[in-house]
Scaffold this motif. Structure first.
Motif, PDB file in Angstrom:
ATOM      1  N   ALA A  99       0.814  -1.222   0.000  1.00 60.73           N
ATOM      2  CA  ALA A  99       0.000   0.000   0.000  1.00 60.73           C
ATOM      3  C   ALA A  99       0.840   1.262   0.000  1.00 60.73           C
ATOM      4  O   ALA A  99       0.453   2.275  -0.599  1.00 60.73           O
ATOM      5  CB  ALA A  99      -0.936  -0.007   1.208  1.00 60.73           C
ATOM      6  N   ILE A 100       1.977   1.235   0.678  1.00 62.57           N
ATOM      7  CA  ILE A 100       2.803   2.441   0.755  1.00 62.57           C
ATOM      8  C   ILE A 100       3.900   2.441  -0.302  1.00 62.57           C
ATOM      9  O   ILE A 100       4.659   3.404  -0.398  1.00 62.57           O
ATOM     10  CB  ILE A 100       3.427   2.587   2.159  1.00 62.57           C
ATOM     11  N   GLY A 101       3.988   1.371  -1.081  1.00 59.68           N
ATOM     12  CA  GLY A 101       5.020   1.272  -2.112  1.00 59.68           C
ATOM     13  C   GLY A 101       4.484   1.555  -3.504  1.00 59.68           C
ATOM     14  O   GLY A 101       3.401   2.125  -3.683  1.00 59.68           O
ATOM     15  N   SER A 102       5.234   1.144  -4.498  1.00 61.22           N
ATOM     16  CA  SER A 102       4.864   1.374  -5.897  1.00 61.22           C
ATOM     17  C   SER A 102       3.763   0.412  -6.323  1.00 61.22           C
ATOM     18  O   SER A 102       3.778  -0.766  -5.948  1.00 61.22           O
ATOM     19  CB  SER A 102       6.094   1.173  -6.792  1.00 61.22           C
ATOM     20  N   PRO A 103       2.795   0.890  -7.151  1.00 63.48           N
ATOM     21  CA  PRO A 103       1.752  -0.009  -7.656  1.00 63.48           C
ATOM     22  C   PRO A 103       2.308  -1.143  -8.518  1.00 63.48           C
ATOM     23  O   PRO A 103       1.645  -2.156  -8.701  1.00 63.48           O
ATOM     24  CB  PRO A 103       0.851   0.918  -8.476  1.00 63.48           C
ATOM     25  N   ASN A 104       3.500  -0.945  -9.061  1.00 70.70           N
ATOM     26  CA  ASN A 104       4.123  -1.970  -9.905  1.00 70.70           C
ATOM     27  C   ASN A 104       5.209  -2.750  -9.170  1.00 70.70           C
ATOM     28  O   ASN A 104       6.096  -3.338  -9.787  1.00 70.70           O
ATOM     29  CB  ASN A 104       4.711  -1.316 -11.161  1.00 70.70           C
ATOM     30  N   SER A 105       5.128  -2.738  -7.857  1.00 69.58           N
ATOM     31  CA  SER A 105       6.128  -3.416  -7.032  1.00 69.58           C
ATOM     32  C   SER A 105       6.122  -4.918  -7.280  1.00 69.58           C
ATOM     33  O   SER A 105       5.070  -5.521  -7.522  1.00 69.58           O
ATOM     34  CB  SER A 105       5.843  -3.122  -5.558  1.00 69.58           C
ATOM     35  N   PRO A 106       7.273  -5.565  -7.203  1.00 66.77           N
ATOM     36  CA  PRO A 106       7.327  -7.035  -7.308  1.00 66.77           C
ATOM     37  C   PRO A 106       6.695  -7.738  -6.120  1.00 66.77           C
ATOM     38  O   PRO A 106       6.598  -8.959  -6.111  1.00 66.77           O
ATOM     39  CB  PRO A 106       8.835  -7.320  -7.382  1.00 66.77           C
ATOM     40  N   LEU A 107       6.255  -6.971  -5.120  1.00 65.12           N
ATOM     41  CA  LEU A 107       5.590  -7.571  -3.969  1.00 65.12           C
ATOM     42  C   LEU A 107       4.186  -8.062  -4.302  1.00 65.12           C
ATOM     43  O   LEU A 107       3.569  -8.760  -3.492  1.00 65.12           O
ATOM     44  CB  LEU A 107       5.511  -6.559  -2.815  1.00 65.12           C
ATOM     45  N   TYR A 108       3.670  -7.678  -5.477  1.00 60.00           N
ATOM     46  CA  TYR A 108       2.386  -8.219  -5.914  1.00 60.00           C
ATOM     47  C   TYR A 108       2.633  -9.543  -6.628  1.00 60.00           C
ATOM     48  O   TYR A 108       3.395  -9.611  -7.588  1.00 60.00           O
ATOM     49  CB  TYR A 108       1.683  -7.230  -6.859  1.00 60.00           C
ATOM     50  N   PHE A 109       1.976 -10.591  -6.165  1.00 57.85           N
ATOM     51  CA  PHE A 109       2.265 -11.938  -6.645  1.00 57.85           C
ATOM     52  C   PHE A 109       1.434 -12.359  -7.849  1.00 57.85           C
ATOM     53  O   PHE A 109       1.698 -13.404  -8.439  1.00 57.85           O
ATOM     54  CB  PHE A 109       2.037 -12.954  -5.517  1.00 57.85           C
ATOM     55  N   TYR A 110       0.431 -11.558  -8.226  1.00 53.76           N
ATOM     56  CA  TYR A 110      -0.478 -11.956  -9.304  1.00 53.76           C
ATOM     57  C   TYR A 110      -0.548 -10.869 -10.373  1.00 53.76           C
ATOM     58  O   TYR A 110      -0.519  -9.674 -10.062  1.00 53.76           O
ATOM     59  CB  TYR A 110      -1.876 -12.268  -8.747  1.00 53.76           C
ATOM     60  N   ARG A 111      -0.636 -11.321 -11.617  1.00 53.07           N
ATOM     61  CA  ARG A 111      -0.650 -10.394 -12.756  1.00 53.07           C
ATOM     62  C   ARG A 111      -1.889  -9.510 -12.736  1.00 53.07           C
ATOM     63  O   ARG A 111      -1.810  -8.299 -12.950  1.00 53.07           O
ATOM     64  CB  ARG A 111      -0.585 -11.188 -14.058  1.00 53.07           C
ATOM     65  N   ILE A 112      -3.044 -10.102 -12.498  1.00 51.40           N
ATOM     66  CA  ILE A 112      -4.285  -9.338 -12.407  1.00 51.40           C
ATOM     67  C   ILE A 112      -4.615  -9.204 -10.930  1.00 51.40           C
ATOM     68  O   ILE A 112      -4.996 -10.170 -10.261  1.00 51.40           O
ATOM     69  CB  ILE A 112      -5.429 -10.041 -13.166  1.00 51.40           C
ATOM     70  N   THR A 113      -4.475  -7.983 -10.409  1.00 47.22           N
ATOM     71  CA  THR A 113      -4.628  -7.748  -8.986  1.00 47.22           C
ATOM     72  C   THR A 113      -5.035  -6.302  -8.768  1.00 47.22           C
ATOM     73  O   THR A 113      -5.185  -5.528  -9.719  1.00 47.22           O
ATOM     74  CB  THR A 113      -3.308  -8.070  -8.248  1.00 47.22           C
ATOM     75  N   ASN A 114      -5.228  -5.900  -7.526  1.00 45.04           N
ATOM     76  CA  ASN A 114      -5.550  -4.505  -7.184  1.00 45.04           C
ATOM     77  C   ASN A 114      -4.249  -3.758  -6.931  1.00 45.04           C
ATOM     78  O   ASN A 114      -3.836  -3.562  -5.790  1.00 45.04           O
ATOM     79  CB  ASN A 114      -6.448  -4.441  -5.949  1.00 45.04           C
TER      80      ASN A 114
END
Length: 450
Positions: free
Chosen positions: A153-168
């Motif tokens: 939430a406090i990082g970049s929307p394109n951060s590698p911390l998101y594990f799924y291609r289609i996500t919020n």
């Protein structure tokens, strides 16, 4: 085995889409776990009174939907005219066709049942101590997911911390693809925290430490839920808090207490102070997160889950009583989607699981849901007013109330979301059922009381 399967479910099963790459790992693991669980605990499972029948009914529904039917039968079923017309327009003879209008999606729905059924078999065969360990493993996974969500939430929307291609993107989804599922899971941790503390039996100083740790963790969860920007999560939190107080029993202090030295007192005070500072910083960070603004700025009336309700009612009526086939919602909704709701985005689920079950599963699926609801209400009654045998085991009553609370919260969340279509939350629900069934077995033998 159960803890390993739990970790795998949350690492690889945080999305509800059928095409996520991690399913290539999770499905074989689920199949292996199911074969092992059936071999090891199958005979015990079949001795239960109601559980095998309910599980078999759930599994048989997509199996029946995949059964091939001659064209003279399937073409006359409600809602199948569009499929028959497509074949005729292409100049093709009507073939044998499954009852499901999208057999591949229904096959995926069938395969998705392997994971929760395997976890159910593994969980209900465990003793109280092992189930308590499993409960605490869920808490650890939940806290890690919450912290990951804060970083998202406090990082970049394109951060590698998101594990799924289609996500919020830009929001706190944690180990999930959907922020609502993250919020629902975190809210369900509040009753688990109460159960964890209640099941402790240790020296006085350990009890004090665990109480402090649990309170800090509970306070820690609230901003983690807020930062998801999920109204569903906020509502569920309001229900989870009284459920936690309902579950809580004072932990048992055993043995003689040891007077704390000045160094230990100083360490304990430092821990409490650091915890309070971390919670304060977390609240500050969550209030600054863009997702928090969504709670108060987004128009609820424009939400597709509400504006599409009339179209879903129309589809459910036309497809009744057989439904379109389990798992077929995406393709079927396109047939009934009104022109005024057309957009570049697709509607992946009804965001009301009961409505989606009605549309895709028809009358048989509704009957299964009603039976499950009756069983849950019966168990809730026992948890509220336990009889002598249930009251005789303090720990069992705690586990029973925890299982009932989790299932009730997930059932309420399903009115505005689809949490149980996510593999990890389906496993979580299976754990709750396992806690309930194992408590019944210990209190009443192999049978559930009428």
């Amino acid at each position: 085995m159960a803890i390993a399967l739990l970790i795998a479910a949350f690492l690889f099963g945080g999305g509800a889409r059928p095409d996520i790459t991690s399913l290539l790992l999770l499905r074989p693991l689920s199949a292996a776990a199911l074969v092992y669980a059936l071999w090891k605990y199958g005979s015990l499972f079949w001795q239960e009174r109601w559980l095998p029948g309910l599980v078999v009914a759930i599994v048989l529904l997509p199996v029946v939907h995949l059964t091939p039917l001659p064209p003279a039968i399937w073409s006359e079923l409600p809602g199948r005219g569009v499929v028959a017309d497509t074949f005729r327009a292409a100049g093709m003879a009507l073939p044998w066709q499954a009852l499901s209008m999208t057999p591949i999606a229904t096959l995926n729905a069938l395969l998705s049942l392997m994971l929760p059924v395997a976890m159910l078999l593994l969980c209900f065969s465990l003793d109280k101590a092992q189930q308590a360990s499993l409960l605490r493993a869920v808490l650890v996974v939940g806290m890690l997911s919450g912290l990951l969500g804060l970083l998202q939430a406090i990082g970049s929307p394109n951060s590698p911390l998101y594990f799924y291609r289609i996500t919020n993107n830009g929001m706190a989804v944690g180990l999930f693809a959907n922020r609502n599922h993250q919020a629902i899971f975190l809210a369900c941790l509040l009753p688990l925290l109460a159960a964890h503390l209640s099941l402790i039996s240790a020296r006085q100083e350990t009890v004090i430490f665990q109480k402090t740790l649990t309170i800090v963790a509970a306070v820690f969860l609230i901003p983690l839920i807020l930062v998801t920007g999920s109204r569903n999560g906020l509502l569920l939190t309001g229900l989870a808090i009284p459920a936690a107080f309902w579950i809580y029993r004072a932990p048992l202090a055993v043995g003689r207490g040891i007077e704390m030295s000045s160094v230990r007192k100083l360490s304990f005070s430092a821990f409490v102070t650091i915890g309070a500072v971390m919670v304060a910083l977390l609240v500050f960070a969550s209030l600054r997160a863009p997702a928090f603004d969504r709670l108060f700025t987004e128009d609820v009336s424009s939400d597709l889950r509400w504006t599409s309700f009339s179209a879903l009612m129309h589809a459910a009526g036309e497809l009744f009583p057989f439904g379109s086939g389990m798992g077929s919602f995406v393709e079927i909704y396109k047939v009934y989607e009104p022109y005024n709701l057309l957009s570049p985005n697709y509607f992946n689920h009804a965001h009301n699981d009961y409505m989606e079950i009605w549309v895709t599963g028809g009358l048989p699926a509704i009957l299964i849901v009603l039976i499950a609801a009756i069983l849950l209400l019966s168990t809730l009654r026992l948890a509220v007013r336990p009889d002598q045998r249930m009251s005789s085991s303090r720990d069992d009553l705690i586990l029973l109330r925890t299982g009932v609370s989790v299932l009730t919260l997930l059932a309420i969340a399903s009115v505005g979301e689809y949490p149980l279509r996510t593999p990890s939350l389906a496993v979580f629900a299976a754990l709750a059922v396992g806690w309930i069934v194992s408590v019944y077995r210990r209190a009443y033998g192999q049978k559930v009381p009428a």
